[in-house]
Design a protein around this motif. Structure first.
Motif, PDB file in Angstrom:
ATOM      1  N   LYS A   7     -10.788 -12.065  34.184  1.00 32.14           N
ATOM      2  CA  LYS A   7     -10.800 -11.812  32.734  1.00 32.14           C
ATOM      3  C   LYS A   7      -9.855 -10.659  32.437  1.00 32.14           C
ATOM      4  N   SER A   9      -9.096  -7.688  29.166  1.00 31.98           N
ATOM      5  CA  SER A   9      -9.747  -7.101  27.991  1.00 31.98           C
ATOM      6  C   SER A   9      -8.905  -5.940  27.473  1.00 31.98           C
ATOM      7  N   SER A  10      -8.990  -5.717  26.171  1.00 32.12           N
ATOM      8  CA  SER A  10      -8.321  -4.567  25.567  1.00 32.12           C
ATOM      9  C   SER A  10      -8.988  -4.250  24.239  1.00 32.12           C
ATOM     10  N   ASN A  11      -8.755  -3.016  23.785  1.00 38.15           N
ATOM     11  CA  ASN A  11      -9.311  -2.588  22.504  1.00 38.15           C
ATOM     12  C   ASN A  11      -8.409  -1.517  21.921  1.00 38.15           C
ATOM     13  N   THR A  17     -16.991  -0.581  25.381  1.00 33.61           N
ATOM     14  CA  THR A  17     -16.662  -1.919  25.869  1.00 33.61           C
ATOM     15  C   THR A  17     -15.326  -2.379  25.271  1.00 33.61           C
ATOM     16  N   LYS A  18     -14.751  -3.380  25.915  1.00 34.78           N
ATOM     17  CA  LYS A  18     -13.491  -3.952  25.432  1.00 34.78           C
ATOM     18  C   LYS A  18     -13.654  -5.470  25.361  1.00 34.78           C
ATOM     19  N   ASN A  20     -12.900  -9.396  25.563  1.00 39.44           N
ATOM     20  CA  ASN A  20     -12.052 -10.240  26.399  1.00 39.44           C
ATOM     21  C   ASN A  20     -10.970 -10.881  25.539  1.00 39.44           C
ATOM     22  N   ASP A  35      -3.769  -1.197  23.463  1.00 37.51           N
ATOM     23  CA  ASP A  35      -5.016  -0.591  23.934  1.00 37.51           C
ATOM     24  C   ASP A  35      -4.998   0.898  23.631  1.00 37.51           C
ATOM     25  N   GLY A  81     -15.276  -6.620  30.771  1.00 32.14           N
ATOM     26  CA  GLY A  81     -14.996  -5.827  29.577  1.00 32.14           C
ATOM     27  C   GLY A  81     -16.123  -4.892  29.182  1.00 32.14           C
ATOM     28  N   GLU A  85     -13.166  -1.963  31.233  1.00 35.05           N
ATOM     29  CA  GLU A  85     -12.000  -2.282  32.053  1.00 35.05           C
ATOM     30  C   GLU A  85     -11.057  -3.226  31.323  1.00 35.05           C
ATOM     31  N   ASN A  86      -9.790  -3.180  31.748  1.00 35.29           N
ATOM     32  CA  ASN A  86      -8.765  -4.063  31.196  1.00 35.29           C
ATOM     33  C   ASN A  86      -8.630  -5.345  31.994  1.00 35.29           C
ATOM     34  N   THR A  88     -10.473  -7.687  35.090  1.00 38.74           N
ATOM     35  CA  THR A  88     -11.564  -7.985  36.009  1.00 38.74           C
ATOM     36  C   THR A  88     -10.979  -8.872  37.099  1.00 38.74           C
TER      37      THR A  88
END
Length: 180
Positions: A7, A9-11, A17-18, A20, A35, A81, A85-86, A88
């Motif tokens: 996976k 993820s970013s935010n 949390t971030k 997916n 991010d 996420g 984490e960015n 997985t």
């Protein structure tokens, strides 16, 4: 089993949390495009408070899917996420890699491993008691940090779930990962 991205993820906003994503774009010397933690200098709030001019050695956060399986046995439900984490991963022992290991993600992106993520109290805010699951002790009583690794982007590129990960360990002697 070969090493792979499971996976991404970013935010763009500070949150634990971030979400997916279908893909993320890594930018050389910066991190994950869009991010909140991307940048040449530190972007994590605790690091900014200490010295905002320090280099950002935490541009990309990677966690192994196997950690989620491990904490599930103890009754915790954690997914990609959730711990911020960015990327997985699966099929690779991230915590055993030496400092300076190069990870080739997919067709283009290259991340250099800089160290271990330092688990923070926000993990217990996310799920009470989870912090004790991601910080343990080895047989000699030494602290073991299991909340993933950090890296810097050497070569940019798009990273997607399903991408393979090629691992290039640096020539020895190897330096074990320390928290960054």
């Amino acid at each position: 089993m070969s090493a792979a991205v499971t996976k991404v993820s970013s935010n763009g906003e500070y949150s634990f949390t971030k979400p997916n994503r279908g893909s993320i774009t890594l930018l050389a010397g910066l991190g994950v495009e869009g991010d909140v933690h991307a940048g040449v200098t530190v972007k994590h709030r605790s690091r900014i408070a200490q010295d905002p001019t320090r280099p950002n050695l935490r541009q990309v956060h990677l966690i192994h899917q196997e950690l989620f399986d491990e904490v599930a046995v103890a009754g915790f439900e954690v997914g990609p996420g959730d711990l911020g984490e960015n990327i997985t991963t699966s099929g690779i022992d991230l915590l055993a890699l030496p400092t300076g290991t190069v990870l080739r993600l997919g067709e283009e992106a290259v991340v250099e491993v800089t160290g271990l993520r330092n688990p923070c109290l926000q993990i217990d805010i996310f799920q009470d008691g989870l912090l004790k699951q991601v910080v343990g002790r080895d047989e000699a009583g030494g602290i073991v940090l299991k909340a993933g690794i950090m890296g810097i982007v050497r070569v940019g590129g798009v990273v997607r779930p399903g991408d393979t990960i090629a691992v290039e360990v640096p020539d020895g002697p190897h330096r074990p990962l320390e928290r960054v």
